[in-house]
Design a protein around this motif. Structure first.
Motif, PDB file in Angstrom:
ATOM      1  N   CYS A  31       0.759  -0.779   0.284  1.00  0.00           N
ATOM      2  CA  CYS A  31      -0.202   0.273  -0.137  1.00  0.00           C
ATOM      3  C   CYS A  31       0.565   1.252  -0.658  1.00  0.00           C
ATOM      4  O   CYS A  31       1.760   1.431   0.127  1.00  0.00           O
ATOM      5  N   ASN A  32       0.567   2.075  -0.843  1.00  0.00           N
ATOM      6  CA  ASN A  32       1.264   3.523  -0.354  1.00  0.00           C
ATOM      7  C   ASN A  32       0.269   4.144   0.191  1.00  0.00           C
ATOM      8  O   ASN A  32      -0.902   4.868   0.663  1.00  0.00           O
ATOM      9  N   LEU A  33       1.550   4.344   2.100  1.00  0.00           N
ATOM     10  CA  LEU A  33       0.895   5.302   3.539  1.00  0.00           C
ATOM     11  C   LEU A  33       0.953   6.097   2.550  1.00  0.00           C
ATOM     12  O   LEU A  33       2.308   6.901   3.985  1.00  0.00           O
ATOM     13  N   HIS A  34       0.573   7.251   2.468  1.00  0.00           N
ATOM     14  CA  HIS A  34       0.793   9.050   2.087  1.00  0.00           C
ATOM     15  C   HIS A  34       0.436   9.493   3.491  1.00  0.00           C
ATOM     16  O   HIS A  34       1.315  10.252   3.538  1.00  0.00           O
ATOM     17  N   THR A  35       0.410   9.138   4.196  1.00  0.00           N
ATOM     18  CA  THR A  35      -0.636  10.088   5.598  1.00  0.00           C
ATOM     19  C   THR A  35       0.226   9.419   6.069  1.00  0.00           C
ATOM     20  O   THR A  35      -1.154   8.908   6.598  1.00  0.00           O
ATOM     21  N   ILE A  36       0.326  10.110   7.403  1.00  0.00           N
ATOM     22  CA  ILE A  36       0.003   9.762   9.034  1.00  0.00           C
ATOM     23  C   ILE A  36      -0.450  11.374   9.892  1.00  0.00           C
ATOM     24  O   ILE A  36       0.189  12.061  10.431  1.00  0.00           O
ATOM     25  N   LEU A  37      -1.225  11.058  10.618  1.00  0.00           N
ATOM     26  CA  LEU A  37      -1.758  12.329  11.292  1.00  0.00           C
ATOM     27  C   LEU A  37      -1.558  11.932  12.689  1.00  0.00           C
ATOM     28  O   LEU A  37      -2.316  11.129  13.506  1.00  0.00           O
ATOM     29  N   THR A  41      -2.623   8.609  19.684  1.00  0.00           N
ATOM     30  CA  THR A  41      -3.657   7.960  18.606  1.00  0.00           C
ATOM     31  C   THR A  41      -2.605   7.841  17.939  1.00  0.00           C
ATOM     32  O   THR A  41      -2.659   9.519  17.778  1.00  0.00           O
ATOM     33  N   VAL A  42      -3.063   7.513  16.761  1.00  0.00           N
ATOM     34  CA  VAL A  42      -2.600   7.556  15.348  1.00  0.00           C
ATOM     35  C   VAL A  42      -3.320   8.301  13.923  1.00  0.00           C
ATOM     36  O   VAL A  42      -4.586   7.123  13.790  1.00  0.00           O
ATOM     37  N   VAL A  43      -3.347   8.301  12.693  1.00  0.00           N
ATOM     38  CA  VAL A  43      -4.657   8.056  11.762  1.00  0.00           C
ATOM     39  C   VAL A  43      -3.726   7.652  10.876  1.00  0.00           C
ATOM     40  O   VAL A  43      -2.832   9.153  10.458  1.00  0.00           O
ATOM     41  N   LEU A  44      -3.661   6.160  10.432  1.00  0.00           N
ATOM     42  CA  LEU A  44      -2.906   6.038   8.691  1.00  0.00           C
ATOM     43  C   LEU A  44      -3.622   5.806   7.914  1.00  0.00           C
ATOM     44  O   LEU A  44      -5.417   5.640   7.810  1.00  0.00           O
ATOM     45  N   PHE A  45      -3.922   7.111   6.723  1.00  0.00           N
ATOM     46  CA  PHE A  45      -3.989   7.526   5.718  1.00  0.00           C
ATOM     47  C   PHE A  45      -3.374   6.140   4.222  1.00  0.00           C
ATOM     48  O   PHE A  45      -2.177   6.331   4.043  1.00  0.00           O
ATOM     49  N   PHE A  46      -3.965   5.512   3.874  1.00  0.00           N
ATOM     50  CA  PHE A  46      -3.353   4.892   2.635  1.00  0.00           C
ATOM     51  C   PHE A  46      -3.949   4.159   1.531  1.00  0.00           C
ATOM     52  O   PHE A  46      -5.380   4.495   1.675  1.00  0.00           O
ATOM     53  N   ASP A  47      -3.903   3.271   0.573  1.00  0.00           N
ATOM     54  CA  ASP A  47      -4.215   3.829  -0.658  1.00  0.00           C
ATOM     55  C   ASP A  47      -3.507   1.659  -1.079  1.00  0.00           C
ATOM     56  O   ASP A  47      -2.349   1.448  -0.924  1.00  0.00           O
ATOM     57  N   LYS A  48      -4.876   0.651  -1.400  1.00  0.00           N
ATOM     58  CA  LYS A  48      -4.026  -0.497  -1.902  1.00  0.00           C
ATOM     59  C   LYS A  48      -3.313  -1.108  -2.833  1.00  0.00           C
ATOM     60  O   LYS A  48      -3.974  -0.018  -4.208  1.00  0.00           O
ATOM     61  N   GLY A  49      -2.076  -0.999  -3.493  1.00  0.00           N
ATOM     62  CA  GLY A  49      -1.981  -1.632  -4.668  1.00  0.00           C
ATOM     63  C   GLY A  49       0.086  -0.673  -5.175  1.00  0.00           C
ATOM     64  O   GLY A  49       0.258  -1.324  -6.854  1.00  0.00           O
ATOM     65  N   VAL A  50      -0.382   0.302  -4.781  1.00  0.00           N
ATOM     66  CA  VAL A  50       0.889   0.515  -4.651  1.00  0.00           C
ATOM     67  C   VAL A  50       2.001   0.952  -3.854  1.00  0.00           C
ATOM     68  O   VAL A  50       1.922   1.066  -2.850  1.00  0.00           O
ATOM     69  N   SER A  51       3.001   0.008  -3.492  1.00  0.00           N
ATOM     70  CA  SER A  51       4.167   0.749  -2.435  1.00  0.00           C
ATOM     71  C   SER A  51       4.321   2.089  -2.653  1.00  0.00           C
ATOM     72  O   SER A  51       4.594   2.793  -3.000  1.00  0.00           O
ATOM     73  N   THR A  52       5.183   2.521  -0.728  1.00  0.00           N
ATOM     74  CA  THR A  52       4.533   3.398  -0.174  1.00  0.00           C
ATOM     75  C   THR A  52       6.194   3.833  -1.020  1.00  0.00           C
ATOM     76  O   THR A  52       7.235   3.713  -0.105  1.00  0.00           O
ATOM     77  N   GLN A  53       6.055   5.239  -0.990  1.00  0.00           N
ATOM     78  CA  GLN A  53       7.900   5.501  -1.210  1.00  0.00           C
ATOM     79  C   GLN A  53       8.225   7.230  -0.923  1.00  0.00           C
ATOM     80  O   GLN A  53       9.364   7.132  -0.117  1.00  0.00           O
ATOM     81  N   LYS A  54       7.127   8.004   0.442  1.00  0.00           N
ATOM     82  CA  LYS A  54       7.224   8.878   0.987  1.00  0.00           C
ATOM     83  C   LYS A  54       5.757   9.065   1.836  1.00  0.00           C
ATOM     84  O   LYS A  54       4.683   8.692   0.903  1.00  0.00           O
ATOM     85  N   ILE A  55       6.398   9.222   3.029  1.00  0.00           N
ATOM     86  CA  ILE A  55       5.170   9.433   4.217  1.00  0.00           C
ATOM     87  C   ILE A  55       4.780  10.538   4.734  1.00  0.00           C
ATOM     88  O   ILE A  55       6.129  11.369   4.914  1.00  0.00           O
ATOM     89  N   TRP A  56       4.052  12.133   4.245  1.00  0.00           N
ATOM     90  CA  TRP A  56       3.606  12.992   5.024  1.00  0.00           C
ATOM     91  C   TRP A  56       3.430  13.011   6.015  1.00  0.00           C
ATOM     92  O   TRP A  56       2.454  12.571   6.093  1.00  0.00           O
ATOM     93  N   TYR A  57       3.950  13.413   6.815  1.00  0.00           N
ATOM     94  CA  TYR A  57       3.163  13.555   8.482  1.00  0.00           C
ATOM     95  C   TYR A  57       3.101  15.240   8.828  1.00  0.00           C
ATOM     96  O   TYR A  57       3.939  15.846   8.780  1.00  0.00           O
ATOM     97  N   TYR A  58       1.894  14.425   9.604  1.00  0.00           N
ATOM     98  CA  TYR A  58       0.735  16.334  10.475  1.00  0.00           C
ATOM     99  C   TYR A  58       1.117  15.919  11.900  1.00  0.00           C
ATOM    100  O   TYR A  58       0.711  15.438  12.414  1.00  0.00           O
TER     101      TYR A  58
END
Length: 335
Positions: A207-213, A227-244
């Motif tokens: 998955c593309n784990l694109h955002t961590i809140l 706690t944290v909220v993980l936002f991700f899309d399936k089908g493409v591997s993660t290249q970069k994670i944006w944190y807030y």
């Protein structure tokens, strides 16, 4: 004037708040600000199937219904598509009953897609293509342990009794390719090892784990779990994670809960994954491949970690002991 339907929803939501205040519903109650905000970020389309595999009282699902109705529903056929797209499973009787009530109040007269069951009790291998969905939004139980035998429903490399980890493993499988997900987890998932390391590796590869809140303590009333909220899309591997990192100037509590305004900066910055004092990006190449530690270390905040070696710390302790001994000797002379 308020309609009878709106009044019914108001009474229902007051019941939830009263249960939470009594300490009886914390395990299945997610703050309205969080459910609404996550659904707005995921943006479910009318025909996309939305599943909450640990739906509690149905907060995520009711917000999804409201979102779809406000943005897409124009005809009776649209209403039918909307109703069929909502799926939930809840293990415990009280939250399941409240979820069914919630669905009825939100226009689903016969909520047959809200199952009273344990999503984890079905063998992992039995879930196939027909079970996969477009979107999963969920907040699985924190720190819960499943009864003996549930872990045997999973492959050997994914076996654990920790509820949230089992849900995370199943969630990845249940998403369709190009499917989207948001999951609320204790922040320990990000730096945990063992089973959590294996799960993070699978997540980042599949998955593309694109955002961590990163949420502050106190978002979930009645628990001190961060706690944290993980936002991700399936089908493409993660290249970069944006944190807030959500930093508030006040303490959260029963009379001062998280609100939509608190999340406004995140919403604006997430559009472009912009960097700020509270947000930054991490390349997958910079993450330790042995532990897959995803801890949100904000590079914009001064690191106050003690960098001294153990030898330096011992040396300073010896010096302070020497000073203390000298001071004590001086006091004795005065006496």
């Amino acid at each position: 004037a308020i309609s009878s339907h709106e009044k019914a929803i108001e009474i229902y939501e007051q019941i939830l708040k009263d249960l939470q205040s009594a300490g009886n519903a914390g395990e299945f109650y997610t703050p309205r600000a969080i459910t609404q905000f996550i659904v707005n970020r995921i943006k479910p389309q009318l025909n996309e199937t939305v599943l909450d595999p640990a739906c509690g009282t149905g907060g995520f699902l009711s917000c999804t219904i409201d979102y779809k109705r406000e943005n897409y529903v124009c005809s009776d056929s649209d209403v039918e598509v909307l109703h069929k797209s909502i799926q939930g499973v809840e293990k415990k009787s009280l939250p399941h009953m409240l979820c069914v009530t919630n669905m009825i109040l939100h226009g689903i007269d016969t909520p047959t897609n809200i199952k009273h069951d344990n999503t984890l009790s079905r063998p992992y291998k039995d879930y196939g293509n027909k079970d996969r969905v477009d979107i999963i939004i969920t907040n699985p139980p924190f720190g819960g342990m499943e009864e003996d035998g549930i872990e045997n429903n999973f492959p050997k490399n994914l076996r654990t009794r920790e509820t949230a980890d089992l849900f995370m493993a199943l969630l990845i499988k249940l998403l369709k390719d190009q499917g989207r997900a948001a999951i609320v987890l204790p922040d320990g998932f990000l730096f945990g090892e063992g089973m959590k390391t294996r799960l993070k590796e699978i997540l980042l590869q599949e998955c593309n784990l694109h955002t961590i809140l990163d949420l502050p303590t106190g978002v979930f009333l009645g628990t001190g779990v961060k706690t944290v909220v993980l936002f991700f899309d399936k089908g493409v591997s993660t290249q970069k994670i944006w944190y807030y990192q959500l930093n508030l100037e006040r303490n959260l509590g029963k009379t001062n809960p998280l609100n939509e305004k608190d999340l406004s900066e995140f919403i604006e910055l997430q559009k472009t994954k912009a960097e700020s004092n509270n947000s930054w990006s991490v390349s997958i190449s910079d993450i330790n491949k042995d532990t897959w530690n995803l801890t949100p270390n904000n590079p914009n905040v001064e690191d106050t970690t003690d960098k001294r070696t153990p030898e330096e710390i011992l040396s300073e302790i010896e010096f302070l002991d020497f000073e203390a001994a000298e001071a004590m000797a001086a006091i004795k002379e005065l006496l």
